[in-house]
Design a protein around this motif. Structure first.
Motif, PDB file in Angstrom:
ATOM      1  N   LYS A 187       0.191  -1.102  -0.244  1.00 35.19           N
ATOM      2  CA  LYS A 187      -0.034   0.095   0.044  1.00 35.19           C
ATOM      3  C   LYS A 187       1.120   1.084   0.025  1.00 35.19           C
ATOM      4  CE  LYS A 187      -3.806   2.187   3.160  1.00 35.19           C
ATOM      5  NZ  LYS A 187      -3.658   2.506   3.456  1.00 35.19           N
ATOM      6  N   SER A 188       1.400   1.469   0.584  1.00 30.34           N
ATOM      7  CA  SER A 188       2.783   2.650   0.607  1.00 30.34           C
ATOM      8  C   SER A 188       3.100   2.734  -0.818  1.00 30.34           C
ATOM      9  CB  SER A 188       4.096   2.283   1.864  1.00 30.34           C
ATOM     10  OG  SER A 188       4.611   3.326   2.331  1.00 30.34           O
ATOM     11  N   THR A 190     -11.098   6.140  -1.320  1.00 32.36           N
ATOM     12  CA  THR A 190     -10.359   5.098  -0.394  1.00 32.36           C
ATOM     13  C   THR A 190     -11.274   4.750  -0.172  1.00 32.36           C
ATOM     14  OG1 THR A 190     -10.977   6.505   1.349  1.00 32.36           O
ATOM     15  CG2 THR A 190      -8.521   7.057   0.211  1.00 32.36           C
ATOM     16  N   GLU A 220       1.036   4.393  -2.747  1.00 32.91           N
ATOM     17  CA  GLU A 220       0.575   5.381  -2.019  1.00 32.91           C
ATOM     18  C   GLU A 220       2.145   6.836  -2.434  1.00 32.91           C
ATOM     19  OE1 GLU A 220      -1.071   8.203   1.505  1.00 32.91           O
ATOM     20  OE2 GLU A 220       0.048   6.121   1.816  1.00 32.91           O
ATOM     21  N   GLN A 270      -7.419   1.247   0.715  1.00 34.77           N
ATOM     22  CA  GLN A 270      -6.604   1.113  -0.223  1.00 34.77           C
ATOM     23  C   GLN A 270      -6.249   2.403  -0.372  1.00 34.77           C
ATOM     24  OE1 GLN A 270      -9.652   0.068  -3.603  1.00 34.77           O
ATOM     25  NE2 GLN A 270     -10.458  -1.924  -3.099  1.00 34.77           N
ATOM     26  N   PRO A 271      -5.551   2.581  -1.184  1.00 34.56           N
ATOM     27  CA  PRO A 271      -5.093   3.980  -1.123  1.00 34.56           C
ATOM     28  C   PRO A 271      -5.263   5.321  -1.643  1.00 34.56           C
ATOM     29  CG  PRO A 271      -3.463   2.817  -2.454  1.00 34.56           C
ATOM     30  CD  PRO A 271      -4.663   2.114  -1.502  1.00 34.56           C
ATOM     31  N   SER A 272      -5.519   5.895  -1.531  1.00 33.90           N
ATOM     32  CA  SER A 272      -6.224   7.394  -2.167  1.00 33.90           C
ATOM     33  C   SER A 272      -5.052   8.036  -3.131  1.00 33.90           C
ATOM     34  CB  SER A 272      -6.406   8.234  -1.892  1.00 33.90           C
ATOM     35  OG  SER A 272      -6.908   9.852  -2.203  1.00 33.90           O
ATOM     36  N   THR A 273      -5.050   7.478  -4.906  1.00 28.55           N
ATOM     37  CA  THR A 273      -4.079   8.318  -6.094  1.00 28.55           C
ATOM     38  C   THR A 273      -5.457   8.912  -7.106  1.00 28.55           C
ATOM     39  OG1 THR A 273      -5.188   6.502  -7.129  1.00 28.55           O
ATOM     40  CG2 THR A 273      -3.180   5.884  -5.841  1.00 28.55           C
TER      41      THR A 273
END
Length: 418
Positions: free
Chosen positions: A256-257, A370, A260, A361-364
């Motif tokens: 996830k990181s 999210t 992101e 989930q990450p915000s992209t």
């Protein structure tokens, strides 16, 4: 006098043009270095929420103990502001600090060793002139003996690292080789996705060895092989790296990181190059033969909702609304469970952790929503989680070993606040 004045004026004008050109070149290098820092995922490890960018202090859990990331801003007292370009390069590529101290390979210098000279120069300019200095002093890494003896890293480096520059793959396309360069160097994908040896070393550092990107283990989570990714198309790989989701899966754990802070910031061309390279590697058979009859039998039983086992009942009550009786979820929203890597992993810790703690989930940029899965740690006890996880691992076309309540209890201990 007129000639002399004219010459002076011309010299001043030329000097002005030179300064302007230098400033433009520097600005371009800073911009390039910032992008390269995203490729290298420097932000994820060297930035803590609420602190300045790259000010360090992130606690990195390892088999040796807790390692804290350092301040890599251009602050001259607490950061790297006094580093020459050669010293910066030695730290990044070799894990050697100006005072001769050795870094631990939590800093992925075995992979960064392949960064090109041009990219290293751009990174140096960016960190020295494009990053705001911070006087933040991160905690000191203090491992127990013998790991506290950093001088021993000299021998580890001799045994397990290489100063060989990136080698393009003969006969491969320019796109594949661009992907190979990113994956093998700045992307340092092998640091998680390549199996580790007894010395906690990556068993391979490039595609010359079939063990490279063949999967590994990180903090008890099985890390999947990236070789070929037979169930995913190139576009699905791009979608996953760009948004943290595709029609089959959603990001979880340490990845996830990465999404992101790193891959969601990459250009479409670089993401396509990475996908092309991973597909080029091949060598990874499909997870298992898809058993249509078994999948249909599970779907039919869940649909009828009669004679259910406790695991099946728990699934209907807690999971069915999002992942459905088919186990297929909703493309791009809720991930598949049927044949999912995390579900069929040898070590079920990743699946157990997700059931207990949930996931988000990450915000992209291209997927700002999210979407979150709730955790069930307070709702389900260890035995219930074990039965639910066992059903998921053995339902539809999945065929993984059962989960025990003792395994669930071990994972529960690692949850914050538990």
């Amino acid at each position: 006098m007129k000639l002399k004045s004219l010459l002076i004026a011309n010299a001043v004008l030329l000097g002005s043009f030179a300064l302007q050109a230098h400033a433009e070149d520097e600005a371009q290098l800073i911009k390039q270095g910032e992008y390269l820092s995203r490729l290298g995922d420097c932000m994820a490890c060297h930035t803590v929420s609420g602190k300045g960018d790259y000010a360090g202090g992130l606690a990195i859990e390892s088999n040796l103990g807790t390692i804290y990331s350092t301040n890599i801003t251009p602050d001259k007292e607490h950061g790297i502001g006094n580093y020459s370009e050669q010293q910066f390069s030695d730290a990044v590529r070799k894990g050697v600090l100006p005072n001769g101290s050795r870094l631990y390979p939590a800093m992925p210098y075995p992979d960064y060793a392949k960064i090109s000279d041009a990219d290293m120069h751009a990174l140096y300019v960016y960190f020295m002139k494009g990053v705001k200095p911070s006087s933040e002093q991160p905690p000191e890494t203090d491992l127990s003996f013998p790991f506290s003896q950093r001088w021993g890293m000299r021998f580890w480096n001799w045994a397990f690292t290489s100063d060989k520059p990136f080698q393009p793959i003969g006969g491969a396309s320019e796109e594949v080789n661009r992907g190979a360069y990113i994956v093998e160097s700045l992307g340092h994908c092998g640091s998680c996705h390549t199996p580790r040896g007894l010395g906690m070393n990556e068993k391979a550092l490039d595609s010359d060895d079939d063990q490279f990107l063949a999967g590994g283990s990180l903090n008890s989570w099985d890390v999947p092989s990236l070789r070929g990714l037979p169930r995913w198309s190139e576009q699905e790989i791009v979608d996953y790296l760009q948004t943290g989701r595709n029609d089959k899966a959603a990001v979880g754990g340490e990845m996830k990181s990465v999404i992101e802070h790193s891959s969601s910031h990459m250009t479409d061309a670089d993401l396509k190059a990475i996908a092309s390279y991973l597909k080029f590697l091949g060598g990874n058979p499909a997870l298992q033969a898809y058993d249509v009859k078994k999948q249909q039998a599970t779907e039919a039983k869940l649909t009828a909702a009669k004679g259910l086992s406790e695991g099946e009942r728990l699934y209907i009550d807690n999971c069915g609304a999002c992942h459905f009786v088919t186990g297929k979820g909703a493309p791009g929203i809720f991930p598949e469970l049927d044949q999912a890597t995390i579900v069929n992993a040898k070590d079920p810790s990743g699946l157990i952790h997700t059931i207990l703690a949930g996931a988000q989930q990450p915000s992209t940029e291209k997927a700002p929503s999210t979407l979150a899965m709730p955790g069930f740690a307070k709702r389900l006890d260890d035995d219930q989680v074990a039965k639910l996880a066992t059903f998921i691992r053995q339902g539809w076309s999945n065929n993984a070993p059962a989960v025990t309540k003792d395994q669930v209890a071990e994972v529960r201990k690692t949850l914050k606040g538990e």
